[in-house]
Structure formats: C-alpha cells, structure tokens
Design a protein around this motif. Sequence first.
Motif, PDB file in Angstrom:
ATOM      1  N   GLU A 221       0.823  -1.219   0.000  1.00  0.00           N
ATOM      2  CA  GLU A 221       0.000   0.000   0.000  1.00  0.00           C
ATOM      3  C   GLU A 221       0.853   1.264   0.000  1.00  0.00           C
ATOM      4  OE1 GLU A 221      -2.893  -0.228   3.126  1.00  0.00           O
ATOM      5  OE2 GLU A 221      -3.773  -2.005   2.178  1.00  0.00           O
ATOM      6  N   LYS A 222       2.024   1.194   0.629  1.00  0.00           N
ATOM      7  CA  LYS A 222       2.843   2.410   0.769  1.00  0.00           C
ATOM      8  C   LYS A 222       3.659   2.717  -0.482  1.00  0.00           C
ATOM      9  CE  LYS A 222       3.380   2.214   5.741  1.00  0.00           C
ATOM     10  NZ  LYS A 222       4.282   1.828   6.813  1.00  0.00           N
ATOM     11  N   GLY A 223       3.973   1.696  -1.246  1.00  0.00           N
ATOM     12  CA  GLY A 223       4.744   1.926  -2.465  1.00  0.00           C
ATOM     13  C   GLY A 223       3.775   2.236  -3.600  1.00  0.00           C
ATOM     14  N   LEU A 224       3.855   3.445  -4.134  1.00  0.00           N
ATOM     15  CA  LEU A 224       2.879   3.860  -5.151  1.00  0.00           C
ATOM     16  C   LEU A 224       3.560   4.573  -6.299  1.00  0.00           C
ATOM     17  CD1 LEU A 224       0.102   5.507  -2.951  1.00  0.00           C
ATOM     18  CD2 LEU A 224      -0.190   3.490  -4.396  1.00  0.00           C
ATOM     19  N   SER A 225       2.981   4.417  -7.468  1.00  0.00           N
ATOM     20  CA  SER A 225       3.436   5.274  -8.569  1.00  0.00           C
ATOM     21  C   SER A 225       2.322   6.272  -8.844  1.00  0.00           C
ATOM     22  CB  SER A 225       3.763   4.444  -9.803  1.00  0.00           C
ATOM     23  OG  SER A 225       2.581   4.081 -10.458  1.00  0.00           O
ATOM     24  N   ILE A 226       2.718   7.501  -9.148  1.00  0.00           N
ATOM     25  CA  ILE A 226       1.753   8.574  -9.400  1.00  0.00           C
ATOM     26  C   ILE A 226       2.072   9.163 -10.758  1.00  0.00           C
ATOM     27  CG2 ILE A 226       0.989  10.860  -8.616  1.00  0.00           C
ATOM     28  CD1 ILE A 226       1.870   9.666  -5.793  1.00  0.00           C
ATOM     29  N   VAL A 237       3.494  15.543  -4.738  1.00  0.00           N
ATOM     30  CA  VAL A 237       4.505  14.723  -4.017  1.00  0.00           C
ATOM     31  C   VAL A 237       5.517  15.568  -3.232  1.00  0.00           C
ATOM     32  CG1 VAL A 237       4.336  12.839  -5.698  1.00  0.00           C
ATOM     33  CG2 VAL A 237       6.142  14.549  -5.975  1.00  0.00           C
ATOM     34  N   LYS A 238       5.256  16.892  -3.138  1.00  0.00           N
ATOM     35  CA  LYS A 238       6.343  17.723  -2.580  1.00  0.00           C
ATOM     36  C   LYS A 238       6.717  17.361  -1.134  1.00  0.00           C
ATOM     37  CE  LYS A 238       3.755  22.021  -1.573  1.00  0.00           C
ATOM     38  NZ  LYS A 238       2.447  21.426  -1.564  1.00  0.00           N
ATOM     39  N   VAL A 254       6.060   9.375 -10.894  1.00  0.00           N
ATOM     40  CA  VAL A 254       6.905   9.428  -9.702  1.00  0.00           C
ATOM     41  C   VAL A 254       6.581   8.235  -8.822  1.00  0.00           C
ATOM     42  CG1 VAL A 254       7.317  10.772  -7.600  1.00  0.00           C
ATOM     43  CG2 VAL A 254       7.064  11.945  -9.757  1.00  0.00           C
ATOM     44  N   MET A 255       7.604   7.622  -8.288  1.00  0.00           N
ATOM     45  CA  MET A 255       7.372   6.549  -7.310  1.00  0.00           C
ATOM     46  C   MET A 255       7.551   7.137  -5.921  1.00  0.00           C
ATOM     47  SD  MET A 255       9.431   3.244  -8.534  1.00  0.00           S
ATOM     48  CE  MET A 255       9.344   2.653 -10.183  1.00  0.00           C
ATOM     49  N   ILE A 256       6.589   6.869  -5.047  1.00  0.00           N
ATOM     50  CA  ILE A 256       6.731   7.380  -3.675  1.00  0.00           C
ATOM     51  C   ILE A 256       6.619   6.233  -2.678  1.00  0.00           C
ATOM     52  CG2 ILE A 256       5.798   9.677  -4.221  1.00  0.00           C
ATOM     53  CD1 ILE A 256       3.241   8.655  -2.617  1.00  0.00           C
ATOM     54  N   TYR A 257       7.060   6.516  -1.458  1.00  0.00           N
ATOM     55  CA  TYR A 257       6.896   5.545  -0.380  1.00  0.00           C
ATOM     56  C   TYR A 257       6.275   6.289   0.792  1.00  0.00           C
ATOM     57  CZ  TYR A 257       7.861   2.272   3.334  1.00  0.00           C
ATOM     58  OH  TYR A 257       7.705   1.423   4.384  1.00  0.00           O
TER      59      TYR A 257
END
Length: 293
Positions: A221-226, A237-238, A254-257
Amino acid sequence: MENELQLDKVSLKIGNKRILEDISFLIEEDKIYGLLGRNGAGKTSLLSILATFRKATSGSATMNNQDIYENAAYLERVIFIRDVKMDEWQVGKRVKNWLKENSRFRPQYDEEYALELLKKFKIDVKEKVYELSRGKQSALHVVLGLSVRAPITIFDEAYLGMDAPAREIFYEEVLKDYMEYPRTFILSTHLISEMESMFEEVLIIDDGKVIIHDSAEALREKGLSITGATAKVESFVKDKKVLKEQVLGGTKRVMIYGDLNEDERGKASLDELELGPITLQELFIHLTKGEEQ
Ligand SMILES: Nc1ncnc2c1ncn2[C@@H]1O[C@H](COP(=O)(O)OP(=O)(O)OP(=O)(O)O)[C@@H](O)[C@H]1O
C-alpha cells in the motif's frame, strides 16, 4: 507467545568493523519473514545471530525473556540453512546417512517427508553427497531445513545453484508445509520478485541497519506510482518520500513511499493523477540505492 524472538538494540562489530547497528525488532510466531538487503548489507551476520552462530557485541536477542545464545532449549528450536562448503566427513556420506546425522537432535524430524522431498528434487538416497551437483547439494540442505520442522526455520539464500523448477518446488513446499505445520520462516533472498508473494512480513536492511520492517500488505500500500501532468504531480509529491522520477513529454511518473490519507486520494482523483502499485523489487531497489542515486 512461545516462539517469539526479540532483538533489542543489537549491534555487531568484527574487529574495528561495524557490521550491524542498533537493530531492534520482534519476530512473531508462525509468520513468514522476507529478509532483504544488498550484498554486504549484513543479512548473513544478522541471521547468524538469530541462529546463535555469533554473539551480538551489544544488545540482546531473547526468546521468552531468555538469552538465545548458548541456550540448549533454543538450539533445538532453530535451524539455519545456508550455502556453505561442507566438511569432508559430510560429503563422503550417502544422502540417507547425511540426513540421519544432521537431524539427530531434532525432535520434529519427519523422515517420511524428507524422503518424499528427495524424490521431488530427484535426489537418490544412495548417492554420496559429493556426487551431487551443486544445485542438488543446495536442495539436500533445503530437504533438511524443511523436514526437521524447527519452530524457527532460517533459509539464507538456500536456493543458490538450484534451477528454476527446483526453486519452484522449494517455494511450494515451504508454503504447503507451513500451512500444515505452522512455524516461523525467515528467508533471505535476492530473488525478490520470485519470492515476494510468500512473505507476510518484510525486513529490509541496509548498511547494517533495519530501514524497513512492515507487513508485506502495508508495503504494497505504501509503495505507489503517481502519473499525471508534470506540475500537478510535482505539487502532489512535494512532502513525500520520492524514490524515482520519470518525465515523459508533459507527463511525469513518480514513485513514492508513504501513506496517502483519504483527502490526498481525493485530491489525486481531482487532479486526474493515476495511482498504481509498485513491486517490492522496485521499492527495494530505490530504498537501498544509497549514494549512487
Ligand atoms: N568474519 C568477518 N570478518 C570481517 N568482516 C566480515 C566478516 N563477516 C562479514 N563481514 C562483513 O560484514 C558485512 C556484512 O556481511 P554479510 O555477509 O552479513 O552481508 P550479506 O547481506 O549477507 O551479503 P550478501 O548478500 O553478499 O551475502 C560485509 O561488509 C562483510 O564484509
């Protein structure tokens, strides 16, 4: 819980070298853990402490509040399988005797299951261990690791040398036998995409420190691409931990965690941002990239 393992501020130094630093976590009973880390991150060192092959320089490793080191009751409960060169007295034995010797102080050893596994891996019980190929020697260790049914079963890259069909048998048997005889498995691996579906919990270590300990579900759930219009993605994502960015024309991915709350998910939808999952492998690669980033 009877078989919970607690590490509290464990550090390991060898000579002047700091190998593990301030590691604390709880290994819960009857769960499958994946231990991930880059080469030299400290996986084998950490597993050696859990298997009591090594003693932590500081901190504590306990089960039921008892130190696990030089603890006979604990030794009976743990098995550590890894790819090590076998001593001469070991390789000269026939498979059946090798298994007998190595399972001697193992109260839950199931010989019938061991023989069944040998058949699956196409290992002849009458062969001498040195006559087995490298992959089959690894498979023989896997047979031992599974058939002794130790409450804490540790496989440290146990698949080395095994081909894809043999690895598939290994994964299937871990899951099958775990369902029938629940116990704790700790599996260290570099083959993340092959094994990630087996993990209930994931530990990632980097440079001797635990950087992630979470359930596999939470990590997914925490690893996401936007993906969306560049300006909108950047604004979204700032304040997030960004793992990777790609620009494709006017679009950015962007990949976020991190966690997204309901408001943020609503905003993503308003901004026409597409949210997608990323794999554990991608997450691992970007979280452990270090200075090369
Ligand atoms: N006996 C030793 N003496 C000195 N340094 C050691 C010793 N054993 C391990 N190390 C060092 O400790 C660090 C962690 O090694 P370890 O084998 O635990 O890593 P690992 O994550 O299992 O790596 P790999 O994925 O390559 O197997 C490495 O820098 C290694 O060089």
